[in-house]
Design an enzyme around this catalytic site. Structure first.
Site, PDB file in Angstrom:
ATOM      1  N   GLY A  42       0.838  -1.196   0.000  1.00  0.00           N
ATOM      2  CA  GLY A  42       0.000   0.000   0.000  1.00  0.00           C
ATOM      3  C   GLY A  42       0.867   1.237   0.000  1.00  0.00           C
ATOM      4  N   LYS A  43       0.279   2.370  -0.211  1.00  0.00           N
ATOM      5  CA  LYS A  43       1.013   3.635  -0.116  1.00  0.00           C
ATOM      6  C   LYS A  43       0.000   4.749   0.033  1.00  0.00           C
ATOM      7  CE  LYS A  43       5.379   4.904  -0.284  1.00  0.00           C
ATOM      8  NZ  LYS A  43       6.534   4.125   0.169  1.00  0.00           N
ATOM      9  N   GLY A  44       0.427   5.836   0.666  1.00  0.00           N
ATOM     10  CA  GLY A  44      -0.474   6.970   0.822  1.00  0.00           C
ATOM     11  C   GLY A  44       0.283   8.264   0.638  1.00  0.00           C
TER      12      GLY A  44
END
Ligand SMILES: NC(=O)c1ccc[n+]([C@@H]2O[C@H](COP(=O)([O-])OP(=O)(O)OC[C@H]3O[C@@H](n4cnc5c(N)ncnc54)[C@H](O)[C@@H]3O)[C@@H](O)[C@H]2O)c1
Length: 430
Positions: free
Chosen positions: A119-121
């Site tokens: 994931g990444k944000g």
């Protein structure tokens, strides 16, 4: 030649493509998927993020103005476990970039075989222009907006560019307030006093040393006669330099943005760190000589560790490298256009998704410790990190030998294969 399918011409007109991290990641994905003969359907699943969330965050600034910031969280894959990946704050954050980085995390977690997806944000903002209290309000509102999306069993963020331990503490607190109970395992990279892991700050540099040790064994080299050149003297490069010097390597050159320092007998890394603390620069160090920073990377050495930034080894300069081993401490230091050149030169590459995976591995330990409510000694963290990094290195080189491919392609093939296997075993729910 292994990556022939992705070998492009190197005209200046496609330099922009060469420096695009999404295209780099896709080129490597394509090569690995083709070599694995993954069917089209599975390729589509692996290429496409599972979930993407866009949030618009209203935040009151210190001067009373109301501003709206845009934030993202992308879960590329949760096939092998909760999504895992950092949150970055920068003016140029984009959904496309966050997507590419989320996929990168899927492959990184799979290559070291830890039970996480990717994931990444990110939040589009300019941290140097914001006060701490503005950053706190952005962080808390962003966390509240993505509350349903994240969690110890769903998606576990961590620090990335312009976010740090304090940001993670705010996220942990905000999440816990909404959950009505303390939930330390919702993020990693926290301060130790809040459930962070011992050994986390050294983990990425330590991981680089562990995989370099393995490469030396494979190539019949000894630490004491191994010269090391490191670009970047920050968290990854600085820690790698300190630990490797202590372990007997000869760190002959450190390269920073404002200069490079060289000593053929090996630099005194602790003294160089003190010098930089006192003067603000590595240049002018009495224990070495200043050399041209743009040429320093191309000197003859046994090990080169690019640990500063992406796209430093390109189609334009890869032919000039004179290193036996290239240990990618940074994410994406080599463009995919440089891959075939390095492959032809016979450089032994330890690819980023393996070489710098020590950080996410100790993040995994942090998550385990938080969920156990039982914290390990630094020695235990380091021993377990070593076990995972050594096993992962062996897995990658065994895969490379078995399939007759280079280490980078092997690392991608191994991770795609692991994620595809998890998806096949789980089946497609419909
Ligand atoms: N910190 C981690 O745990 C971790 C984990 C995995 C990957 N990485 C990757 O490693 C790289 C470095 O991360 P970090 O945490 O060490 O960052 P950092 O900011 O602590 O250190 C980077 C260093 O590189 C120097 N630098 C910047 N531009 C340079 C240039 N052109 N030439 C030479 N030096 C230059 C900076 O001055 C700084 O000292 C990034 O690509 C990051 O994504 C970091």
């Amino acid at each position: 030649m292994i990556l022939e399918a992705t070998m492009p011409s190197t005209t200046s007109s496609n330099l922009e493509d060469e420096f695009n991290p999404r295209l780099s990641a896709e080129a490597r994905f394509d090569s690995a998927a083709a070599k694995l003969q993954l069917d089209d359907g599975m390729q589509k699943v692996l290429r496409t993020p599972s979930r993407e969330l866009i949030v618009h965050i209203p935040v009151m600034l210190d001067d009373g103005r109301l501003e709206v910031f845009t934030g993202y969280r992308v879960q590329h894959s949760i096939a092998r476990g909760p999504a895992k990946g950092g949150i970055r704050y920068a003016p140029d954050v984009s959904l496309d970039e966050v997507r590419a980085l989320a996929a990168w995390m899927t492959w990184k977690c799979a290559v070291v075989n830890i039970p996480f997806g990717g994931g990444k944000g990110g939040v589009i903002c300019d941290p140097p222009l914001l006060s701490d209290s503005e950053l706190e309000r952005i962080t808390r509102r962003y966390t509240a907006e993505i509350f349903d999306f994240i969690g110890p069993e769903k998606d576990v963020p961590a620090p990335d560019m312009n976010t740090n331990e304090q940001t993670m503490a705010w996220i942990m607190d905000t999440y816990s307030m909404h959950a009505r109970q303390t939930q330390a395992a919702v993020v990693t990279g926290k301060p130790i006093a809040l459930g962070g892991s011992r050994g986390r700050s050294e983990a990425t540099g330590r991981g680089c040393m562990i995989v370099t040790d393995q490469a030396l064994r494979r190539l019949g080299l000894e630490r004491g006669s191994t010269r090391v050149v490191i670009q970047g003297f920050g968290n990854v490069g600085g820690m790698a330099a300190r630990l490797m010097a202590r372990a007997g390597y000869k760190i002959v050159c450190i390269i920073e943005w404002d200069g490079a320092v060289y000593n053929a007998k090996g630099l005194d890394i602790a003294a160089l760190m003190n010098h930089r603390k006192e003067t603000g620069s590595i240049t002018g160090f009495a224990g070495g000589e200043d050399i041209d920073k743009t040429e320093a990377m191309f000197q003859e050495t046994e090990v080169l560790i690019p640990a500063a930034k992406e796209n430093v080894i390109t189609s334009q300069n890869a032919h000039r490298l004179r290193t036996r081993i290239l240990c990618e401490g940074a994410n994406g230091p080599c463009t995919h256009f440089a891959d075939p050149i390095l492959s032809d030169k016979g450089v032994f590459i330890i690819p980023d998704i393996l070489a710098n995976a020590g950080g996410v591995t100790v993040s995994y330990f942090e998550w385990v410790q938080d969920r156990q409510g039982y914290f390990w000694s630094e020695q235990m963290v380091n021993d377990r990190l070593e076990e995972i990094m050594v096993n992962s290195f062996q897995d990658v080189v065994a895969y490379a030998d078995k399939h007759g491919v280079n280490n980078r392609l092997a690392a991608y093939m191994l991770s795609l294969d692991r994620v595809a296997q998890a998806i096949r075993l789980r089946g497609i729910y419909a």
